[in-house]
Design an enzyme around this catalytic site. Structure first.
Site, short mmCIF file in Angstrom:
data_model
loop_
_atom_site.label_atom_id
_atom_site.label_comp_id
_atom_site.label_asym_id
_atom_site.label_seq_id
_atom_site.Cartn_x
_atom_site.Cartn_y
_atom_site.Cartn_z
N GLU A 99 6.50 1.28 5.51
CA GLU A 99 7.52 0.27 5.28
C GLU A 99 6.91 -1.12 5.49
OE1 GLU A 99 11.99 -0.64 7.02
OE2 GLU A 99 10.99 1.22 7.59
N ASP A 117 5.82 -4.66 6.61
CA ASP A 117 5.93 -5.50 7.81
C ASP A 117 6.64 -4.77 8.96
OD1 ASP A 117 4.58 -7.52 6.46
OD2 ASP A 117 6.43 -8.37 5.67
N HIS A 167 1.06 -10.94 10.24
CA HIS A 167 2.23 -11.41 9.51
C HIS A 167 2.72 -12.72 10.14
CE1 HIS A 167 5.82 -11.25 7.04
NE2 HIS A 167 6.51 -11.54 8.12
N LEU A 197 0.84 -1.21 0.00
CA LEU A 197 0.00 0.00 0.00
C LEU A 197 0.87 1.25 0.00
CD1 LEU A 197 -2.55 -1.38 2.58
CD2 LEU A 197 -3.02 -0.92 0.16
N GLU A 209 -2.33 -17.66 14.56
CA GLU A 209 -2.84 -16.46 13.88
C GLU A 209 -4.34 -16.32 14.14
OE1 GLU A 209 -1.71 -15.70 9.79
OE2 GLU A 209 -0.04 -17.10 9.95
C1 GAR Z 1 -1.53 -15.72 6.59
O1 GAR Z 1 -0.62 -16.67 7.06
C2 GAR Z 1 -1.00 -14.33 6.84
O2 GAR Z 1 -0.27 -14.22 8.04
C3 GAR Z 1 -0.12 -14.13 5.63
O3 GAR Z 1 -0.84 -14.68 4.57
C4 GAR Z 1 -1.64 -15.75 5.07
C5 GAR Z 1 -3.07 -15.51 4.62
O4 GAR Z 1 -3.84 -16.62 4.94
N1 GAR Z 1 0.15 -12.75 5.41
C6 GAR Z 1 1.30 -12.32 4.90
O5 GAR Z 1 2.21 -13.03 4.56
C7 GAR Z 1 1.39 -10.81 4.74
N2 GAR Z 1 2.75 -10.41 4.66
P1 GAR Z 1 -5.40 -16.51 5.00
O6 GAR Z 1 -5.86 -15.90 3.65
O7 GAR Z 1 -5.88 -17.93 5.16
O8 GAR Z 1 -5.78 -15.64 6.15
#
Ligand code: GAR
Length: 218
Positions: free
Chosen positions: A146, A148, A112, A96, A177
């Site tokens: 920036e 992450d 992340h 973004l 997560e």
């Molecule tokens: C997740 O593991 C999230 O942490 C990662 O993408 C995946 C999305 O999974 N995000 C990144 O890598 C952003 N830098 P999801 O669509 O099942 O939530």
């Protein structure tokens, strides 16, 4: 469902979106998902949202060739029209621009799959294995321009186990997560999160000194 109006930005699978949908289904959860917005029409997360009766929108970045500000302005308009107060990036895979990040400053968060500031960017699980770390995890943080980078709200740590491959480790992290993201949204919606000097303070947070993760276990 009621409370803080959340907009979730996705690009794919949407399992973190699902965790937020499930959390918001609890009448005591202090936030509601007002809009799920994807830059990809075939993102599986859109069906999850529709299945839960949540409004969805697609703003395809390919419809704005060479004009990222116009793509972002279209997303911004959709979010504002839906009354969104907090933007949650949940596997949203477009970087973004500073203007968009500033427009939502301290009202846009990201999840992340690493313990930031380690392993920014992609392939975090394989890179954690290659580095030989014993502890890995995930981070929910405020978004800055920036990649992450930004004040950290919640982190969850998991052990790296001897026979792990990236797939096994990713699954262990993903389970956390799905706990960490709803927790971060809850804390923000409860008004308990403040950013001071680019660090987060969580009000009413009781430190738990007993839950140290030591890996390998003694
Ligand atoms: C997740 O593991 C999230 O942490 C990662 O993408 C995946 C999305 O999974 N995000 C990144 O890598 C952003 N830098 P999801 O669509 O099942 O939530």
């Amino acid at each position: 469902m009621a409370g803080l109006k959340v907009g979730v930005l996705i690009s794919g699978r949407g399992s973190n979106l699902q965790a937020l949908i499930d959390a918001a289904a609890d009448p005591d959860f202090p936030a509601e998902i007002a809009l799920v917005l994807s830059n990809k029409a075939d993102a599986a997360g859109l069906a999850r949202a529709a299945g839960a009766g949540i409004a969805t929108a697609v703003v395809d970045h390919r419809g704005f060739p060479g004009d990222k500000p116009a793509f972002e302005a279209a997303m911004d308009a959709r979010l504002r029209d839906a009354g969104v107060e907090l933007v949650c990036l949940a596997g949203f895979m477009r970087l973004l621009s500073p203007w968009f990040v500033d427009a939502w400053r301290d009202w846009m968060i990201n999840i992340h799959p690493s313990l930031l500031p380690a392993f920014k960017g992609l392939d975090t699980h394989q890179r954690a294995l290659d580095a030989g770390v014993r502890v890995h995890g995930c981070t929910v943080h405020y978004v800055r321009s920036e990649m992450d980078v930004g004040p950290i709200i919640v982190q969850a740590a998991v052990p790296v186990l001897p026979d792990d491959d990236a797939h096994a480790l990713a699954g262990r992290v993903l389970a956390q997560e799905h706990r960490a993201y709803p927790l971060a949204v809850r804390l923000i919606a409860e008004g308990r999160v403040r950013v001071e000097n680019e660090r987060v303070r969580v009000e009413g947070h009781a430190p738990d000194g007993a839950s140290v993760l030591l890996n390998p276990a003694p």
